[in-house]
Write a protein that holds these residues in place. Structure first.
Motif, mmCIF file in Angstrom:
data_model
loop_
_atom_site.group_PDB
_atom_site.id
_atom_site.type_symbol
_atom_site.label_atom_id
_atom_site.label_comp_id
_atom_site.label_asym_id
_atom_site.label_seq_id
_atom_site.Cartn_x
_atom_site.Cartn_y
_atom_site.Cartn_z
ATOM 1 N N THR A 12 -6.445 12.620 1.407
ATOM 2 C CA THR A 12 -5.688 11.375 1.331
ATOM 3 C C THR A 12 -5.730 10.780 -0.069
ATOM 4 O O THR A 12 -6.767 10.821 -0.744
ATOM 5 C CB THR A 12 -6.241 10.348 2.335
ATOM 6 O OG1 THR A 12 -6.176 10.902 3.651
ATOM 7 C CG2 THR A 12 -5.444 9.059 2.301
ATOM 8 N N GLN A 13 -4.617 10.231 -0.483
ATOM 9 C CA GLN A 13 -4.520 9.416 -1.701
ATOM 10 C C GLN A 13 -3.936 8.074 -1.301
ATOM 11 O O GLN A 13 -2.979 8.022 -0.528
ATOM 12 C CB GLN A 13 -3.616 10.086 -2.742
ATOM 13 C CG GLN A 13 -4.032 11.486 -3.152
ATOM 14 C CD GLN A 13 -2.969 12.161 -4.007
ATOM 15 O OE1 GLN A 13 -2.382 11.538 -4.885
ATOM 16 N NE2 GLN A 13 -2.722 13.425 -3.736
ATOM 17 N N GLU A 14 -4.479 7.003 -1.860
ATOM 18 C CA GLU A 14 -3.987 5.682 -1.507
ATOM 19 C C GLU A 14 -4.219 4.710 -2.658
ATOM 20 O O GLU A 14 -5.281 4.737 -3.299
ATOM 21 C CB GLU A 14 -4.664 5.167 -0.235
ATOM 22 C CG GLU A 14 -4.078 3.872 0.297
ATOM 23 C CD GLU A 14 -4.650 3.483 1.662
ATOM 24 O OE1 GLU A 14 -4.321 2.393 2.166
ATOM 25 O OE2 GLU A 14 -5.428 4.292 2.226
ATOM 26 N N HIS A 15 -3.242 3.873 -2.941
ATOM 27 C CA HIS A 15 -3.378 2.830 -3.949
ATOM 28 C C HIS A 15 -2.387 1.709 -3.658
ATOM 29 O O HIS A 15 -1.587 1.807 -2.707
ATOM 30 C CB HIS A 15 -3.161 3.384 -5.358
ATOM 31 C CG HIS A 15 -1.754 3.824 -5.634
ATOM 32 N ND1 HIS A 15 -1.240 5.022 -5.198
ATOM 33 C CD2 HIS A 15 -0.733 3.193 -6.279
ATOM 34 C CE1 HIS A 15 0.013 5.144 -5.568
ATOM 35 N NE2 HIS A 15 0.359 4.044 -6.234
ATOM 36 N N GLN A 16 -2.455 0.632 -4.434
ATOM 37 C CA GLN A 16 -1.616 -0.540 -4.212
ATOM 38 C C GLN A 16 -0.719 -0.818 -5.410
ATOM 39 O O GLN A 16 -1.036 -0.455 -6.540
ATOM 40 C CB GLN A 16 -2.483 -1.770 -3.923
ATOM 41 C CG GLN A 16 -3.262 -1.683 -2.618
ATOM 42 C CD GLN A 16 -4.055 -2.954 -2.352
ATOM 43 O OE1 GLN A 16 -4.509 -3.627 -3.272
ATOM 44 N NE2 GLN A 16 -4.228 -3.295 -1.072
ATOM 45 N N VAL A 55 -0.904 11.884 2.568
ATOM 46 C CA VAL A 55 -1.854 12.732 3.296
ATOM 47 C C VAL A 55 -1.277 14.140 3.353
ATOM 48 O O VAL A 55 -0.145 14.346 3.828
ATOM 49 C CB VAL A 55 -2.100 12.208 4.729
ATOM 50 C CG1 VAL A 55 -3.129 13.087 5.436
ATOM 51 C CG2 VAL A 55 -2.558 10.753 4.701
ATOM 52 N N LYS A 80 0.489 5.497 0.388
ATOM 53 C CA LYS A 80 -0.482 6.465 0.907
ATOM 54 C C LYS A 80 0.152 7.840 1.064
ATOM 55 O O LYS A 80 1.325 7.959 1.461
ATOM 56 C CB LYS A 80 -1.021 5.975 2.259
ATOM 57 C CG LYS A 80 -2.118 6.827 2.859
ATOM 58 C CD LYS A 80 -2.606 6.203 4.164
ATOM 59 C CE LYS A 80 -3.723 7.017 4.796
ATOM 60 N NZ LYS A 80 -4.213 6.392 6.065
ATOM 61 N N ASN A 85 0.841 -1.201 0.000
ATOM 62 C CA ASN A 85 0.000 0.000 0.000
ATOM 63 C C ASN A 85 0.874 1.248 0.000
ATOM 64 O O ASN A 85 1.884 1.319 0.704
ATOM 65 C CB ASN A 85 -0.903 0.013 1.238
ATOM 66 C CG ASN A 85 -1.793 -1.208 1.321
ATOM 67 O OD1 ASN A 85 -2.829 -1.298 0.678
ATOM 68 N ND2 ASN A 85 -1.372 -2.193 2.128
#
Length: 254
Positions: free
Chosen positions: A187-191, A181, A179, A177
């Protein structure tokens, strides 16, 4: 015959008279200008032709005009008619910021059972940097932060982790993951699936894009983690993170 000079003495005085005698120029023969003005010369052009030396050859009115327009040899060129070319001042390029592995918060990085610290030579700069080498963990957690006041306003930045997978490597079939902030709590988050990445070379894991917010106060935070799969992991080398400006505002993610 008394004190009267002899004829021979007078003749000798006339012969020895210096050439620069004041009256010498008066006895020089006058050279008559027998030139005829060429056809086509009238008015001012005719007057200009008469000013030339007697042995000058003038064939046409065109040559008179051309000779008058020539610049005398040895005089400096006239730059009054040339436009000044102003060089554009180059604006300084926005600065990129590098966060080393030591400046990141890596869980258990101080325990030699899980992480080791290696000296890595950079071929481009021929310098050595310190990198974190993952030996064996099931709880991967890496955090970083950066002061927003060090960034330029009006630009979009991106954050990437620089990492390498080096064999023997395992446990990466579960995606990690990434992430980001910002100080406003956005927030931005991806895998990312590291199992699909090349081995033995540095790769970039894109965390997210952002711009300077909150009047440049506060910190942007970014993370790389995976602790939900429960799998042991090995073979990850962390070089650090890079914060750099991007060229397009369209890449901004709200």
């Amino acid at each position: 015959m008394g004190n009267q000079p002899s004829v021979a003495g007078v003749a000798q005085q006339q012969v020895e008279e210096p050439k620069n005698h004041p009256n010498a120029s008066e006895v020089r023969p006058q050279v008559e200008d027998t030139r005829k003005p060429p056809p086509g010369l009238e008015g001012p052009q005719l007057e200009e032709a008469r000013k030339l030396p007697p042995n000058a050859e003038v064939t046409s009115a065109k040559e008179i005009n051309t000779s008058n327009n020539k610049q005398p040899i040895g005089n400096p060129p006239d730059h009054t008619q040339k436009k000044e070319v102003q060089k554009e001042e180059k604006k300084p390029c926005p600065k990129s910021h590098i966060i080393s592995a030591r400046d990141l918060s890596i869980t258990w990085s101080g325990d030699p059972r899980y992480w080791s610290w290696l000296s890595w030579k950079e071929p481009a700069s021929n310098t050595h940097i310190e990198v974190a080498h993952l030996l064996n963990v099931c709880w991967l957690e890496v955090h970083g932060k950066f002061d927003m006041s060090k960034l330029s306003s009006g630009l979009v930045y991106e954050i990437v982790f620089e990492v390498m997978l080096k064999d023997p490597a395992y446990g990466w079939n579960v995606p990690v993951n990434l992430k980001l902030v910002n100080p406003l709590g956005q927030t931005q988050e991806h895998q990312e699936k590291l199992v699909e990445k090349l081995r033995g070379q540095w790769i970039e894991l894109h965390v997210g894009d952002f711009s300077r917010t909150n009047n440049g106060t506060g910190e942007v935070q970014f993370s790389l983690f995976e602790y939900h799969g429960g799998q042991w992991k090995r073979g990850l080398i962390i070089k650090g993170a890079v914060i750099r400006p991007k060229t397009s505002m369209s890449s901004l993610i709200h």
